[in-house]
Scaffold this active site. Structure first.
Site, PDB file in Angstrom:
ATOM      1  N   LEU A 197       0.867  -1.169   0.000  1.00 30.78           N
ATOM      2  CA  LEU A 197       0.000   0.000   0.000  1.00 30.78           C
ATOM      3  C   LEU A 197       0.907   1.224   0.000  1.00 30.78           C
ATOM      4  O   LEU A 197       2.008   1.191   0.565  1.00 30.78           O
ATOM      5  CB  LEU A 197      -0.899   0.040   1.251  1.00 30.78           C
ATOM      6  CG  LEU A 197      -2.004  -1.008   1.361  1.00 30.78           C
ATOM      7  CD1 LEU A 197      -2.728  -0.850   2.711  1.00 30.78           C
ATOM      8  CD2 LEU A 197      -3.005  -0.883   0.220  1.00 30.78           C
ATOM      9  N   ASP A 198       0.460   2.317  -0.615  1.00 33.48           N
ATOM     10  CA  ASP A 198       1.238   3.551  -0.601  1.00 33.48           C
ATOM     11  C   ASP A 198       1.487   4.004   0.831  1.00 33.48           C
ATOM     12  O   ASP A 198       0.688   3.717   1.729  1.00 33.48           O
ATOM     13  CB  ASP A 198       0.476   4.672  -1.340  1.00 33.48           C
ATOM     14  CG  ASP A 198       0.379   4.434  -2.838  1.00 33.48           C
ATOM     15  OD1 ASP A 198       1.127   3.589  -3.363  1.00 33.48           O
ATOM     16  OD2 ASP A 198      -0.450   5.113  -3.478  1.00 33.48           O
ATOM     17  N   ARG A 199       2.557   4.749   1.012  1.00 34.17           N
ATOM     18  CA  ARG A 199       2.916   5.257   2.342  1.00 34.17           C
ATOM     19  C   ARG A 199       1.733   5.929   3.030  1.00 34.17           C
ATOM     20  O   ARG A 199       1.478   5.709   4.227  1.00 34.17           O
ATOM     21  CB  ARG A 199       4.061   6.274   2.205  1.00 34.17           C
ATOM     22  CG  ARG A 199       4.503   6.891   3.528  1.00 34.17           C
ATOM     23  CD  ARG A 199       5.442   8.063   3.336  1.00 34.17           C
ATOM     24  NE  ARG A 199       4.756   9.218   2.765  1.00 34.17           N
ATOM     25  CZ  ARG A 199       5.316  10.426   2.621  1.00 34.17           C
ATOM     26  NH1 ARG A 199       6.566  10.616   2.970  1.00 34.17           N
ATOM     27  NH2 ARG A 199       4.636  11.418   2.095  1.00 34.17           N
TER      28      ARG A 199
END
Length: 217
Positions: A63-65
């Protein structure tokens, strides 16, 4: 544009949603990288924290940061292969909750726009009908607020920044998105995107499982 040296990962303890001999499912906090970035200051990440507690855990997806929510890790190489194929063959079902700028209409629809990295501005992604890879997202409006819309997003593909670019293409970027929102829309404590539900088949026996985590916004 890259993740800056001002990376300040949250200190939340691990939030384990499920753990068995094959699977580890956690609720990832916003602001924490899934895997290490380049450089010592970007070493703290979810996989390193998980492996400190579960040394055998293996990465399956990311997942993106700035996205929070449900993430699955494999506890054996067999489970990693099994889950990896499910993601690759689009057998998993992912549902996200997001808060978008403005009022999105109609109340449901599909974005089918190919995406590719915007090289001069990486890590940004962009729509490109000539060289982009197929990307498809279904949306459904949950509710309207004051100049915002809460939606459920169901990506049919798993391209980098897919939900962020597809909502932007609708003219309604995600509130708090540090890359794709602008002006007042960017001024939020976090990006308003959360992985709410993940459905998959268990690597041992193939039974369907559903893992959920309510959006914290």
């Amino acid at each position: 544009m890259t993740v800056s040296s001002e990376y300040c990962p949250p200190s939340d303890p691990l939030d384990v949603l499920h753990h068995d001999s094959q699977l580890l499912v956690v609720n990832k906090p916003a602001g924490l990288l899934s895997v290490p970035g380049k450089g010592e200051h970007l070493a703290d990440c979810l996989i390193s924290r998980i492996q400190a507690a579960f040394p055998e855990a293996l990465l399956v997806h990311r997942l993106d940061r700035d996205t929070s929510g449900v993430m699955v890790f494999a506890m054996t190489p067999h489970a990693q292969r099994h889950l990896g194929l499910q993601f690759e063959k689009r057998m998993t079902k992912k549902t996200y909750v997001a808060r978008l700028v403005g009022h999105l209409e109609p109340r449901s629809g599909t974005v089918d726009l190919p995406l590719i990295v915007d090289w001069p501005n990486r890590p940004l992604q962009k729509v490109c009908t000539e060289t982009g890879k197929p990307a498809e997202t279904e949306w459904k409006v949950v509710s309207y607020g004051e100049n915002e819309t809460r939606v459920r997003l169901s990506p049919k593909t798993g391209r980098s920044h897919q939900l962020r670019v597809h909502t932007l293409s609708l003219g309604h970027p995600i509130l708090g998105d540090p890359l794709y929102a602008s002006g007042a829309a960017r001024e939020h404590s976090r990006m308003m995107l959360h992985s709410e539900e993940l459905r998959l088949k268990h690597p041992e026996g193939g039974a369907s499982h559903k893992f959920r985590s309510k959006a914290p916004f």
